[in-house]
Motif scaffolding. Structure first.
Motif, PDB file in Angstrom:
ATOM      1  N   THR A  13       0.857  -1.228  -0.104  1.00 18.98           N
ATOM      2  CA  THR A  13       0.049  -0.046  -0.076  1.00 18.98           C
ATOM      3  C   THR A  13       0.886   1.154   0.126  1.00 18.98           C
ATOM      4  O   THR A  13       0.568   2.266  -0.818  1.00 18.98           O
ATOM      5  N   ALA A  14       1.952   1.346   0.807  1.00 16.24           N
ATOM      6  CA  ALA A  14       3.025   2.350   0.965  1.00 16.24           C
ATOM      7  C   ALA A  14       3.542   2.523  -0.720  1.00 16.24           C
ATOM      8  O   ALA A  14       3.420   3.665  -1.007  1.00 16.24           O
ATOM      9  N   GLY A  93       0.337   2.111   6.208  1.00 17.89           N
ATOM     10  CA  GLY A  93       1.410   1.904   5.147  1.00 17.89           C
ATOM     11  C   GLY A  93       1.121   3.156   3.972  1.00 17.89           C
ATOM     12  O   GLY A  93       2.089   3.497   3.440  1.00 17.89           O
ATOM     13  N   GLY A  94      -0.037   3.239   3.676  1.00 19.82           N
ATOM     14  CA  GLY A  94      -0.567   4.215   2.901  1.00 19.82           C
ATOM     15  C   GLY A  94      -0.133   5.657   3.376  1.00 19.82           C
ATOM     16  O   GLY A  94       0.707   6.454   2.577  1.00 19.82           O
ATOM     17  N   ALA A  95      -0.278   5.917   4.622  1.00 20.41           N
ATOM     18  CA  ALA A  95       0.343   7.198   5.219  1.00 20.41           C
ATOM     19  C   ALA A  95       1.643   7.253   4.823  1.00 20.41           C
ATOM     20  O   ALA A  95       2.329   8.405   4.703  1.00 20.41           O
ATOM     21  N   GLY A  97       3.516   6.029   2.780  1.00 24.70           N
ATOM     22  CA  GLY A  97       3.877   6.227   1.497  1.00 24.70           C
ATOM     23  C   GLY A  97       3.751   7.610   0.920  1.00 24.70           C
ATOM     24  O   GLY A  97       4.696   8.148   0.438  1.00 24.70           O
ATOM     25  N   THR A  98       2.756   8.273   1.634  1.00 24.41           N
ATOM     26  CA  THR A  98       2.604   9.758   1.419  1.00 24.41           C
ATOM     27  C   THR A  98       3.902  10.577   1.904  1.00 24.41           C
ATOM     28  O   THR A  98       4.456  11.484   1.287  1.00 24.41           O
ATOM     29  N   ILE A  99       4.296  10.446   3.092  1.00 24.15           N
ATOM     30  CA  ILE A  99       5.257  10.903   3.871  1.00 24.15           C
ATOM     31  C   ILE A  99       6.588  10.717   3.127  1.00 24.15           C
ATOM     32  O   ILE A  99       7.539  11.545   3.138  1.00 24.15           O
ATOM     33  N   LEU A 100       6.920   9.429   2.544  1.00 22.39           N
ATOM     34  CA  LEU A 100       8.001   8.888   1.921  1.00 22.39           C
ATOM     35  C   LEU A 100       7.996   9.545   0.714  1.00 22.39           C
ATOM     36  O   LEU A 100       9.230   9.996   0.163  1.00 22.39           O
ATOM     37  N   THR A 101       6.897   9.733   0.062  1.00 25.98           N
ATOM     38  CA  THR A 101       6.948  10.596  -1.349  1.00 25.98           C
ATOM     39  C   THR A 101       7.198  12.021  -1.102  1.00 25.98           C
ATOM     40  O   THR A 101       7.947  12.679  -1.862  1.00 25.98           O
ATOM     41  N   HIS A 102       6.820  12.723  -0.118  1.00 19.25           N
ATOM     42  CA  HIS A 102       7.070  14.030   0.240  1.00 19.25           C
ATOM     43  C   HIS A 102       8.576  14.110   0.385  1.00 19.25           C
ATOM     44  O   HIS A 102       9.217  14.986  -0.101  1.00 19.25           O
ATOM     45  N   ALA A 103       9.131  13.028   1.104  1.00 20.97           N
ATOM     46  CA  ALA A 103      10.764  13.035   1.444  1.00 20.97           C
ATOM     47  C   ALA A 103      11.420  13.193   0.081  1.00 20.97           C
ATOM     48  O   ALA A 103      12.346  13.911   0.049  1.00 20.97           O
ATOM     49  N   MET A 104      10.948  12.589  -0.673  1.00 19.74           N
ATOM     50  CA  MET A 104      11.609  12.265  -1.950  1.00 19.74           C
ATOM     51  C   MET A 104      11.753  13.473  -2.777  1.00 19.74           C
ATOM     52  O   MET A 104      12.835  13.855  -3.514  1.00 19.74           O
ATOM     53  N   PHE A 105      10.502  14.275  -2.773  1.00 19.80           N
ATOM     54  CA  PHE A 105      10.501  15.355  -3.626  1.00 19.80           C
ATOM     55  C   PHE A 105      10.842  16.992  -2.783  1.00 19.80           C
ATOM     56  O   PHE A 105      10.404  17.813  -3.291  1.00 19.80           O
ATOM     57  N   GLY A 106      11.307  16.660  -1.536  1.00 25.21           N
ATOM     58  CA  GLY A 106      11.865  17.622  -0.912  1.00 25.21           C
ATOM     59  C   GLY A 106      10.720  18.593  -0.249  1.00 25.21           C
ATOM     60  O   GLY A 106      10.835  19.869  -0.119  1.00 25.21           O
ATOM     61  N   LEU A 107       9.401  17.947  -0.153  1.00 25.01           N
ATOM     62  CA  LEU A 107       8.421  18.694   0.429  1.00 25.01           C
ATOM     63  C   LEU A 107       8.093  18.538   1.864  1.00 25.01           C
ATOM     64  O   LEU A 107       8.732  17.601   2.601  1.00 25.01           O
ATOM     65  N   THR A 170      -7.445   6.954  -0.241  1.00 21.59           N
ATOM     66  CA  THR A 170      -8.070   8.151   0.195  1.00 21.59           C
ATOM     67  C   THR A 170      -7.514   8.901   1.271  1.00 21.59           C
ATOM     68  O   THR A 170      -7.219  10.167   1.385  1.00 21.59           O
ATOM     69  N   ILE A 171      -7.263   8.062   2.541  1.00 21.75           N
ATOM     70  CA  ILE A 171      -6.695   8.726   3.625  1.00 21.75           C
ATOM     71  C   ILE A 171      -5.341   9.353   3.392  1.00 21.75           C
ATOM     72  O   ILE A 171      -4.946  10.390   3.819  1.00 21.75           O
ATOM     73  N   ALA A 172      -4.569   8.402   2.808  1.00 16.94           N
ATOM     74  CA  ALA A 172      -3.343   8.977   2.311  1.00 16.94           C
ATOM     75  C   ALA A 172      -3.025  10.089   1.473  1.00 16.94           C
ATOM     76  O   ALA A 172      -2.275  11.083   1.568  1.00 16.94           O
ATOM     77  N   ARG A 173      -4.105  10.313   0.765  1.00 19.54           N
ATOM     78  CA  ARG A 173      -4.218  11.513  -0.216  1.00 19.54           C
ATOM     79  C   ARG A 173      -4.757  12.673   0.235  1.00 19.54           C
ATOM     80  O   ARG A 173      -4.600  13.770  -0.190  1.00 19.54           O
ATOM     81  N   ALA A 174      -5.246  12.526   1.754  1.00 14.28           N
ATOM     82  CA  ALA A 174      -5.813  13.499   2.434  1.00 14.28           C
ATOM     83  C   ALA A 174      -4.496  14.256   3.113  1.00 14.28           C
ATOM     84  O   ALA A 174      -4.643  15.201   3.781  1.00 14.28           O
ATOM     85  N   LEU A 175      -3.455  13.510   3.084  1.00  9.44           N
ATOM     86  CA  LEU A 175      -2.119  14.092   3.907  1.00  9.44           C
ATOM     87  C   LEU A 175      -1.236  14.882   2.706  1.00  9.44           C
ATOM     88  O   LEU A 175      -0.079  15.172   3.168  1.00  9.44           O
ATOM     89  N   THR A 176      -1.624  15.199   1.548  1.00  8.27           N
ATOM     90  CA  THR A 176      -0.730  15.742   0.521  1.00  8.27           C
ATOM     91  C   THR A 176      -1.588  16.961  -0.144  1.00  8.27           C
ATOM     92  O   THR A 176      -2.804  16.921  -0.466  1.00  8.27           O
ATOM     93  N   ASP A 177      -1.013  18.071  -0.229  1.00  8.20           N
ATOM     94  CA  ASP A 177      -1.347  19.126  -0.874  1.00  8.20           C
ATOM     95  C   ASP A 177      -0.878  19.298  -2.239  1.00  8.20           C
ATOM     96  O   ASP A 177       0.130  19.988  -2.696  1.00  8.20           O
ATOM     97  N   SER A 178      -0.812  18.187  -3.040  1.00  5.24           N
ATOM     98  CA  SER A 178      -0.301  17.995  -4.400  1.00  5.24           C
ATOM     99  C   SER A 178      -1.512  17.810  -5.430  1.00  5.24           C
ATOM    100  O   SER A 178      -2.516  17.668  -5.123  1.00  5.24           O
ATOM    101  N   PHE A 179      -0.954  17.173  -6.558  1.00  6.93           N
ATOM    102  CA  PHE A 179      -1.978  16.928  -7.621  1.00  6.93           C
ATOM    103  C   PHE A 179      -2.978  15.739  -7.182  1.00  6.93           C
ATOM    104  O   PHE A 179      -4.088  15.925  -7.625  1.00  6.93           O
ATOM    105  N   ALA A 180      -2.658  14.907  -6.505  1.00  4.95           N
ATOM    106  CA  ALA A 180      -3.345  13.702  -6.038  1.00  4.95           C
ATOM    107  C   ALA A 180      -3.982  13.920  -4.870  1.00  4.95           C
ATOM    108  O   ALA A 180      -4.687  13.114  -4.133  1.00  4.95           O
TER     109      ALA A 180
END
Length: 216
Positions: A13-14, A93-95, A97-107, A170-180
């Motif tokens: 899921t992450a 895992g979803g949450a 995954g969002t945090i990891l992605t933000h880290a990869m993109f420097g957000l 859906t919960i994971a995507r509520a943790l990002t202010d990005s395209f998704a």
């Protein structure tokens, strides 16, 4: 329910969320064309799903989705406590995954989703998206990886909501202010619609896909 299965569900899921959110961020950075960004997001998600389902299916069934896990509970494949553990692993895992992605993109690691996704058409779209997903899973049998991947790629385009079709995502995507992203206040409506759609498919699927008697 083994620790290995829980890790597979959390990790799968992450990685799925990383594909969804990360490809959305990358696409929005490379183009201002929303249609092109959505196409890139959809293709990356479909490709990622194909790989993740193929790799993790032998370990945990590659559900990555509380709606699919609840289907397994309805079918008697999961005990209630095991299903609860799976759902916790998927949401956590979803949450991650969002945090990891933000880290990869420097957000900023955790953000508040700001994209408005609410109203009857959006909820109907999520119900339809999840209904179709669960029906596809029930009908696909051992071909779940390509069938689910193709369905989600298509559903990004034929549903008004761009087909979240997954409460954990859906919960994971509520943790990002990005395209998704999605506003946290809009997430419960999406999740309820997803569960209703999944429930409808769970009721129809066994009748629709039961073996056809041989004709004489």
């Amino acid at each position: 329910m083994t620790a290995r299965q829980l890790v597979a569900e959390a990790l799968g899921t992450a990685l799925l969320v990383a594909v969804v959110v990360g490809s959305g961020i990358m696409a929005s950075r490379l183009t201002e064309d929303t249609a092109l960004a959505l196409l890139a997001n959809a293709l990356a998600t479909g490709a990622g799903l194909y790989v993740l389902i193929t790799v993790f299916a032998p370990v945990s069934g590659a559900e990555f989705n509380p709606a699919v896990t609840l289907l397994g509970l309805m079918q008697g494949r999961h005990r209630p406590f095991a299903a609860l553990l799976r759902i916790i692993a998927q949401v956590g895992g979803g949450a991650a995954g969002t945090i990891l992605t933000h880290a990869m993109f420097g957000l900023a690691l955790v953000q508040a989703g700001a994209t408005v996704r609410s109203g009857g058409p959006q909820w109907l779209a999520e119900g339809v998206a999840t209904f179709g997903l669960v029906l596809a899973i029930l009908g696909a049998g051992t071909r779940a990886a390509p069938v689910v991947a193709c369905y989600i790629t298509a559903a990004y385009w034929f549903t008004a909501s761009t087909s979240f079709a997954n409460p954990a995502v859906t919960i994971a995507r509520a943790l990002t202010d990005s395209f998704a992203g999605i506003r946290a206040v809009d997430a419960p409506g999406f999740i309820l619609a997803q569960l209703v759609g999944a429930g409808g498919a769970a009721l129809l699927g066994p009748w629709l896909f039961r073996p056809v008697p041989a004709t004489k």
